[in-house]
Design a protein around this motif. Sequence first.
Motif, PDB file in Angstrom:
ATOM      1  N   LEU A  64       0.822  -1.204   0.000  1.00 24.52           N
ATOM      2  CA  LEU A  64       0.000   0.000   0.000  1.00 24.52           C
ATOM      3  C   LEU A  64       0.861   1.261   0.000  1.00 24.52           C
ATOM      4  N   ARG A  65       1.895   1.283   0.818  1.00 23.92           N
ATOM      5  CA  ARG A  65       2.758   2.467   0.868  1.00 23.92           C
ATOM      6  C   ARG A  65       3.446   2.681  -0.478  1.00 23.92           C
ATOM      7  N   ALA A  66       3.818   1.599  -1.123  1.00 29.22           N
ATOM      8  CA  ALA A  66       4.440   1.712  -2.445  1.00 29.22           C
ATOM      9  C   ALA A  66       3.454   2.288  -3.457  1.00 29.22           C
ATOM     10  N   GLU A  67       2.201   1.825  -3.392  1.00 28.99           N
ATOM     11  CA  GLU A  67       1.169   2.322  -4.309  1.00 28.99           C
ATOM     12  C   GLU A  67       0.905   3.804  -4.092  1.00 28.99           C
ATOM     13  N   LEU A  68       0.738   4.206  -2.845  1.00 23.75           N
ATOM     14  CA  LEU A  68       0.446   5.599  -2.543  1.00 23.75           C
ATOM     15  C   LEU A  68       1.625   6.505  -2.874  1.00 23.75           C
ATOM     16  N   ALA A  69       2.824   6.044  -2.538  1.00 23.45           N
ATOM     17  CA  ALA A  69       4.015   6.838  -2.843  1.00 23.45           C
ATOM     18  C   ALA A  69       4.206   6.981  -4.341  1.00 23.45           C
ATOM     19  N   ALA A  70       3.920   5.930  -5.092  1.00 21.96           N
ATOM     20  CA  ALA A  70       4.055   5.987  -6.548  1.00 21.96           C
ATOM     21  C   ALA A  70       3.079   7.004  -7.144  1.00 21.96           C
ATOM     22  N   GLU A  71       1.853   7.059  -6.611  1.00 20.05           N
ATOM     23  CA  GLU A  71       0.873   8.051  -7.077  1.00 20.05           C
ATOM     24  C   GLU A  71       1.376   9.462  -6.825  1.00 20.05           C
ATOM     25  N   LEU A  72       1.885   9.685  -5.631  1.00 24.78           N
ATOM     26  CA  LEU A  72       2.387  11.014  -5.289  1.00 24.78           C
ATOM     27  C   LEU A  72       3.619  11.364  -6.102  1.00 24.78           C
ATOM     28  N   ASN A  73       4.548  10.425  -6.201  1.00 21.52           N
ATOM     29  CA  ASN A  73       5.782  10.685  -6.933  1.00 21.52           C
ATOM     30  C   ASN A  73       5.528  10.990  -8.399  1.00 21.52           C
ATOM     31  N   ALA A  74       4.501  10.340  -8.980  1.00 23.02           N
ATOM     32  CA  ALA A  74       4.226  10.490 -10.407  1.00 23.02           C
ATOM     33  C   ALA A  74       3.403  11.733 -10.727  1.00 23.02           C
ATOM     34  N   ALA A  75       2.821  12.348  -9.711  1.00 21.19           N
ATOM     35  CA  ALA A  75       1.952  13.496  -9.951  1.00 21.19           C
ATOM     36  C   ALA A  75       2.750  14.724 -10.362  1.00 21.19           C
ATOM     37  N   ASP A  76       2.242  15.423 -11.363  1.00 23.96           N
ATOM     38  CA  ASP A  76       2.831  16.703 -11.761  1.00 23.96           C
ATOM     39  C   ASP A  76       2.297  17.836 -10.900  1.00 23.96           C
ATOM     40  N   ALA A  77       1.139  17.612 -10.290  1.00 24.30           N
ATOM     41  CA  ALA A  77       0.531  18.576  -9.377  1.00 24.30           C
ATOM     42  C   ALA A  77      -0.370  17.811  -8.420  1.00 24.30           C
ATOM     43  N   VAL A  78      -0.579  18.388  -7.246  1.00 22.23           N
ATOM     44  CA  VAL A  78      -1.403  17.753  -6.217  1.00 22.23           C
ATOM     45  C   VAL A  78      -2.439  18.756  -5.729  1.00 22.23           C
ATOM     46  N   LEU A  79      -3.659  18.284  -5.540  1.00 19.16           N
ATOM     47  CA  LEU A  79      -4.761  19.097  -5.029  1.00 19.16           C
ATOM     48  C   LEU A  79      -5.369  18.384  -3.829  1.00 19.16           C
ATOM     49  N   ILE A  80      -5.474  19.079  -2.699  1.00 18.17           N
ATOM     50  CA  ILE A  80      -5.952  18.445  -1.478  1.00 18.17           C
ATOM     51  C   ILE A  80      -7.046  19.287  -0.838  1.00 18.17           C
ATOM     52  N   GLY A  81      -8.174  18.652  -0.561  1.00 17.04           N
ATOM     53  CA  GLY A  81      -9.215  19.280   0.237  1.00 17.04           C
ATOM     54  C   GLY A  81      -8.975  18.940   1.694  1.00 17.04           C
ATOM     55  N   ALA A  82      -8.677  19.969   2.498  1.00 17.57           N
ATOM     56  CA  ALA A  82      -8.292  19.740   3.891  1.00 17.57           C
ATOM     57  C   ALA A  82      -9.110  20.626   4.828  1.00 17.57           C
ATOM     58  N   PRO A  83     -10.344  20.245   5.122  1.00 15.20           N
ATOM     59  CA  PRO A  83     -11.151  21.034   6.053  1.00 15.20           C
ATOM     60  C   PRO A  83     -10.589  20.947   7.466  1.00 15.20           C
ATOM     61  N   MET A  84     -10.825  21.980   8.232  1.00 10.05           N
ATOM     62  CA  MET A  84     -10.367  21.981   9.622  1.00 10.05           C
ATOM     63  C   MET A  84     -11.376  21.248  10.500  1.00 10.05           C
ATOM     64  N   TRP A  96      -3.230   9.152   5.458  1.00  7.50           N
ATOM     65  CA  TRP A  96      -2.635   9.121   4.117  1.00  7.50           C
ATOM     66  C   TRP A  96      -1.219   9.664   4.137  1.00  7.50           C
ATOM     67  N   LEU A  97      -1.009  10.763   4.831  1.00  6.86           N
ATOM     68  CA  LEU A  97       0.332  11.348   4.914  1.00  6.86           C
ATOM     69  C   LEU A  97       1.316  10.374   5.566  1.00  6.86           C
ATOM     70  N   ASP A  98       0.892   9.732   6.643  1.00  5.92           N
ATOM     71  CA  ASP A  98       1.781   8.793   7.331  1.00  5.92           C
ATOM     72  C   ASP A  98       2.146   7.612   6.436  1.00  5.92           C
ATOM     73  N   GLN A  99       1.202   7.189   5.605  1.00  5.52           N
ATOM     74  CA  GLN A  99       1.472   6.077   4.688  1.00  5.52           C
ATOM     75  C   GLN A  99       2.355   6.512   3.517  1.00  5.52           C
ATOM     76  N   VAL A 100       2.080   7.676   2.960  1.00  9.62           N
ATOM     77  CA  VAL A 100       2.724   8.068   1.702  1.00  9.62           C
ATOM     78  C   VAL A 100       4.122   8.648   1.884  1.00  9.62           C
ATOM     79  N   ILE A 101       4.379   9.231   3.050  1.00  8.62           N
ATOM     80  CA  ILE A 101       5.697   9.824   3.291  1.00  8.62           C
ATOM     81  C   ILE A 101       6.651   8.741   3.777  1.00  8.62           C
ATOM     82  N   VAL A 102       7.659   8.455   2.974  1.00  6.27           N
ATOM     83  CA  VAL A 102       8.634   7.417   3.306  1.00  6.27           C
ATOM     84  C   VAL A 102      10.017   8.062   3.324  1.00  6.27           C
ATOM     85  N   VAL A 103      10.530   8.280   4.519  1.00  2.00           N
ATOM     86  CA  VAL A 103      11.830   8.940   4.660  1.00  2.00           C
ATOM     87  C   VAL A 103      12.909   8.109   3.975  1.00  2.00           C
TER      88      VAL A 103
END
Length: 204
Positions: A64-84, A96-103
């Motif tokens: 799953l982390r590989a899949e999510l990271a690949a989506e992020l890495n391949a994106a030319d732009a990112v759009l996020i809806g982040a309500p408070m 999602w952030l914890d999964q996709v961010i791989v130090v």
Amino acid sequence: MATLLHLDSAVFPQGSASRDTTAAFVQAWQEQHPDGKVVYRDLAAAPVPHLDFAAASAGVDDALRAELAAELNAADAVLIGAPMYNFTIPSTLKAWLDQVIVVGHNAGIPDGPVAGTPVTIVASRGGSYAPGTPREDFEFVQNYLEKVFTGMLGAEVDFIVPELTLARSRPEMAELIPLADASRTKALDEAAQKGKELAARLAA
């Protein structure tokens, strides 16, 4: 052909200021760049699991982390809806952030795969937390996401901020309805303009 990674995280499927604003961005993006690709994840409807020991230990070797990271890495732009929610981001977005961010893979390294990627964040909120307001110190959406995306991933972050979204549902905020409507209109206009400009920039 440019790829836009679009994430929504508002729990309400309809009437959400963040969802309406990201939708305006995507519509403008697609009108400007009809050959472009949009990869969409609704983190409220289909949340990713919280990071556990096994996934954290595996890093990008976790499927799953590989899949999510690949989506992020391949994106030319990112759009996020982040309500408070409760002064910060939805827990689904944090998961999602914890999964996709791989130090060592896409974070914490110079010139990583996300470095320089434009990230547009729709940071909607029920009240106002702008500089100079009584609750300025309670704002942990923009502060947090700006640090995560620039400090860890090296991305370029831009915010669209619809405020006072609860004005029409809270009697005590009734006098703020004109300001809320103006903020919503401004956010939708900004989203359309930014979506158009970013698509044109990346398609050039």
